[in-house]
Scaffold this motif. Structure first.
Motif, PDB file in Angstrom:
ATOM      1  N   LYS A   1      50.855  50.732  33.764  1.00 58.50           N
ATOM      2  CA  LYS A   1      51.884  51.766  33.591  1.00 58.50           C
ATOM      3  C   LYS A   1      52.228  52.380  32.188  1.00 58.50           C
ATOM      4  O   LYS A   1      52.209  53.566  31.969  1.00 58.50           O
ATOM      5  CB  LYS A   1      53.475  51.461  34.099  1.00 58.50           C
ATOM      6  N   ASP A   2      52.061  51.638  31.166  1.00 56.79           N
ATOM      7  CA  ASP A   2      52.363  51.915  29.691  1.00 56.79           C
ATOM      8  C   ASP A   2      50.992  52.624  29.148  1.00 56.79           C
ATOM      9  O   ASP A   2      51.400  53.727  28.653  1.00 56.79           O
ATOM     10  CB  ASP A   2      52.354  50.568  29.096  1.00 56.79           C
ATOM     11  N   ALA A   3      49.773  52.400  29.726  1.00 52.86           N
ATOM     12  CA  ALA A   3      48.876  53.086  29.142  1.00 52.86           C
ATOM     13  C   ALA A   3      48.984  54.398  29.859  1.00 52.86           C
ATOM     14  O   ALA A   3      48.323  55.610  29.069  1.00 52.86           O
ATOM     15  CB  ALA A   3      47.512  52.526  29.780  1.00 52.86           C
ATOM     16  N   MET A   4      49.344  54.585  30.996  1.00 55.50           N
ATOM     17  CA  MET A   4      49.651  56.042  31.833  1.00 55.50           C
ATOM     18  C   MET A   4      50.672  56.936  31.256  1.00 55.50           C
ATOM     19  O   MET A   4      50.692  57.856  31.670  1.00 55.50           O
ATOM     20  CB  MET A   4      49.312  55.690  33.350  1.00 55.50           C
ATOM     21  N   SER A   5      51.327  56.374  30.476  1.00 52.46           N
ATOM     22  CA  SER A   5      52.397  57.158  29.699  1.00 52.46           C
ATOM     23  C   SER A   5      52.591  57.400  28.384  1.00 52.46           C
ATOM     24  O   SER A   5      53.320  57.752  27.794  1.00 52.46           O
ATOM     25  CB  SER A   5      53.777  56.369  30.414  1.00 52.46           C
ATOM     26  N   VAL A   6      51.335  56.891  28.035  1.00 50.16           N
ATOM     27  CA  VAL A   6      51.064  57.279  26.323  1.00 50.16           C
ATOM     28  C   VAL A   6      51.147  58.858  26.009  1.00 50.16           C
ATOM     29  O   VAL A   6      51.673  59.200  24.911  1.00 50.16           O
ATOM     30  CB  VAL A   6      49.713  56.676  25.949  1.00 50.16           C
TER      31      VAL A   6
END
Length: 153
Positions: free
Chosen positions: A62-67
């Protein structure tokens, strides 16, 4: 004709590979039926990756997909889901065959350039998640007879 979802992940946008990746699908002969840039919310990401909720890497994904924003695409063609997944290659870029998108552009299991629907059922759910009905277009490509035999489409 079958429709499928492809997400160009933040790593693709950050690396300036948007045109290169889209051109792979176009050169194969798939028809772009919808495309938009969007910033994925925590709510959408939690829904999209709900099947991984219990995995230790759930929050990392989720963190990577919201960069940064992503580009969501609807591609159409005969066996589009299978064709897109073959073009994408193995999920882990280190294991993906050269010539595939991930094999040529990824060294990671997470930063692996694209998300691609894995079945007709998943594609239908994912397309509805990311597109309104009026954002997916139906039109005839003038080059269909150059792409398929007349009894294939």
């Amino acid at each position: 004709m079958e429709k499928t979802l492809v997400i160009l992940k933040p790593c693709t946008i950050q690396r300036g590979l948007i045109g290169e990746i889209i051109s792979r699908f176009e050169r194969k002969g798939l028809c772009l039926a919808g495309m938009k840039m969007t910033w994925l919310t925590d709510e959408i990401l939690s829904e999209h990756y709900a099947h991984l909720k219990e995995k230790p890497f759930f929050q990392r994904i989720k963190d990577a997909m919201s960069v940064c924003p992503v580009i969501v695409c609807c591609w159409e063609g005969v066996d589009a889901i299978h064709v897109v997944r073959q073009l994408a290659g193995a999920t882990n870029g280190r294991n993906a065959q050269p010539g595939t998108i991930r094999g040529d552009y990824s060294m990671s299991v997470q930063e692996n350039i694209v998300h691609a629907s894995d079945s007709p059922e998943t594609a239908a759910i994912e397309l509805k998640r990311f597109f309104n009905d009026d954002e997916i277009f139906n039109y005839k490509m003038n080059n269909l007879l150059a792409l398929y035999a007349n009894d294939e489409f």
